[in-house]
Design a protein around this motif. Sequence first.
Motif, mmCIF file in Angstrom:
data_model
loop_
_atom_site.group_PDB
_atom_site.id
_atom_site.type_symbol
_atom_site.label_atom_id
_atom_site.label_comp_id
_atom_site.label_asym_id
_atom_site.label_seq_id
_atom_site.Cartn_x
_atom_site.Cartn_y
_atom_site.Cartn_z
ATOM 1 N N THR A 286 0.808 -1.231 0.000
ATOM 2 C CA THR A 286 0.000 0.000 0.000
ATOM 3 C C THR A 286 0.834 1.270 0.000
ATOM 4 N N SER A 287 2.123 1.138 -0.258
ATOM 5 C CA SER A 287 2.907 2.373 -0.290
ATOM 6 C C SER A 287 3.937 2.320 -1.416
ATOM 7 N N ARG A 288 4.316 3.506 -1.857
ATOM 8 C CA ARG A 288 5.293 3.633 -2.930
ATOM 9 C C ARG A 288 6.319 4.688 -2.559
ATOM 10 N N MET B 216 7.859 9.092 0.518
ATOM 11 C CA MET B 216 7.032 7.909 0.689
ATOM 12 C C MET B 216 5.570 8.305 0.579
ATOM 13 N N ALA B 217 4.848 7.581 -0.291
ATOM 14 C CA ALA B 217 3.403 7.815 -0.413
ATOM 15 C C ALA B 217 2.695 6.596 0.177
ATOM 16 N N ARG B 218 1.981 6.813 1.254
ATOM 17 C CA ARG B 218 1.278 5.696 1.900
ATOM 18 C C ARG B 218 -0.168 5.634 1.432
ATOM 19 N N GLY B 219 -0.725 4.462 1.559
ATOM 20 C CA GLY B 219 -2.143 4.315 1.231
ATOM 21 C C GLY B 219 -2.424 4.338 -0.252
ATOM 22 N N VAL B 220 -1.417 3.954 -1.057
ATOM 23 C CA VAL B 220 -1.640 3.859 -2.504
ATOM 24 C C VAL B 220 -1.841 2.386 -2.822
ATOM 25 N N ARG C 161 16.056 13.877 7.000
ATOM 26 C CA ARG C 161 15.639 12.582 6.459
ATOM 27 C C ARG C 161 16.042 12.430 4.997
ATOM 28 N N ASP C 162 16.350 11.201 4.608
ATOM 29 C CA ASP C 162 16.591 10.921 3.194
ATOM 30 C C ASP C 162 15.276 10.834 2.448
ATOM 31 N N LEU C 163 14.320 10.241 3.098
ATOM 32 C CA LEU C 163 13.019 10.039 2.466
ATOM 33 C C LEU C 163 11.986 10.873 3.205
ATOM 34 N N GLN C 164 11.327 11.746 2.453
ATOM 35 C CA GLN C 164 10.306 12.594 3.057
ATOM 36 C C GLN C 164 8.957 11.882 2.986
ATOM 37 N N SER C 165 7.948 12.534 3.512
ATOM 38 C CA SER C 165 6.633 11.923 3.518
ATOM 39 C C SER C 165 5.709 12.728 2.615
ATOM 40 N N LEU C 166 5.116 12.038 1.628
ATOM 41 C CA LEU C 166 4.236 12.737 0.687
ATOM 42 C C LEU C 166 2.837 12.799 1.271
ATOM 43 N N HIS C 167 2.346 14.027 1.388
ATOM 44 C CA HIS C 167 0.982 14.207 1.877
ATOM 45 C C HIS C 167 0.007 14.085 0.715
#
Length: 256
Positions: free
Chosen positions: A19-21, A36-40, A67-73
């Motif tokens: 569920t994430s990409r 990181m895109a969650r819930g996809v 952070r190396d990886l941010q969080s996509l809203h």
Amino acid sequence: MPILTTPAILLRSHPYSETSRVLRFYTRDIGLVGAMARGVRKGASRGRGGTASFGEGVAVITFRDSRDLQSLHEFTPTNAHLGLARDFRRLAGASVAAELVLRHAQQEPHPELFEALSGGLGRLEATGPEGVVGEVLSLCWSIVQLLGFGPELEVCTACGVVLEDGDMGRFDLEEGAIRGPGCPAAEGARRIGPVARTHLTAFLHGEVPPGLRGRRAHLSLLDDFTTFHMLGGRRLESFRFLEPESFPDRDAPAHT
Ligand SMILES: [Zn+2]
């Protein structure tokens, strides 16, 4: 945590879990960023352009510098550039451009690079079939230039003499520069005449020169140059799809 809203172009997307990409964007405000895109849901976004490569839009990112990886809203595409995905030659050209940016751009603002990518992808999508190679060359060479790898075309790399307008030069691949007619060049170094030099200069500035000819030689130079200077010696597969043999117009003048 700071929330950042920025124009962004999606360069790559790969699954991280069911569920994430992980999405890699080139953004106007912070340059290259992974989020990181969650819930996809797997496959759910296909065809919507939401996580299709080269989609351009507005990304809302929860951003923390450490952070190396941010969080996509949220990512709201304003132009999915579906015309790129539907044509293998345009897709190949866009993929070369994306690879150069992914390998060498930094997480720092470089608005000219964003504009070159955004404008170049738009023109690559919009041009007619005969214009594709010119737009690919212009897009990719302008990125090479903006990333600081651009070749020196004015001055002989061996003796420092400024080439005259009519001079036949040779392209020294390792130096990423020209040798003038008075200096010996490595065996097999490609000849680059005044017209090709002028055209290459136009590409480096993100233009497509009128009366472009020698598309195949220009593609081959771009391939060799990026392989040597930017890709650690590994050729990009995408160039195979751009070879003039693989499409009908070759270098012939337009008949229409
Ligand atoms: Zn010289």
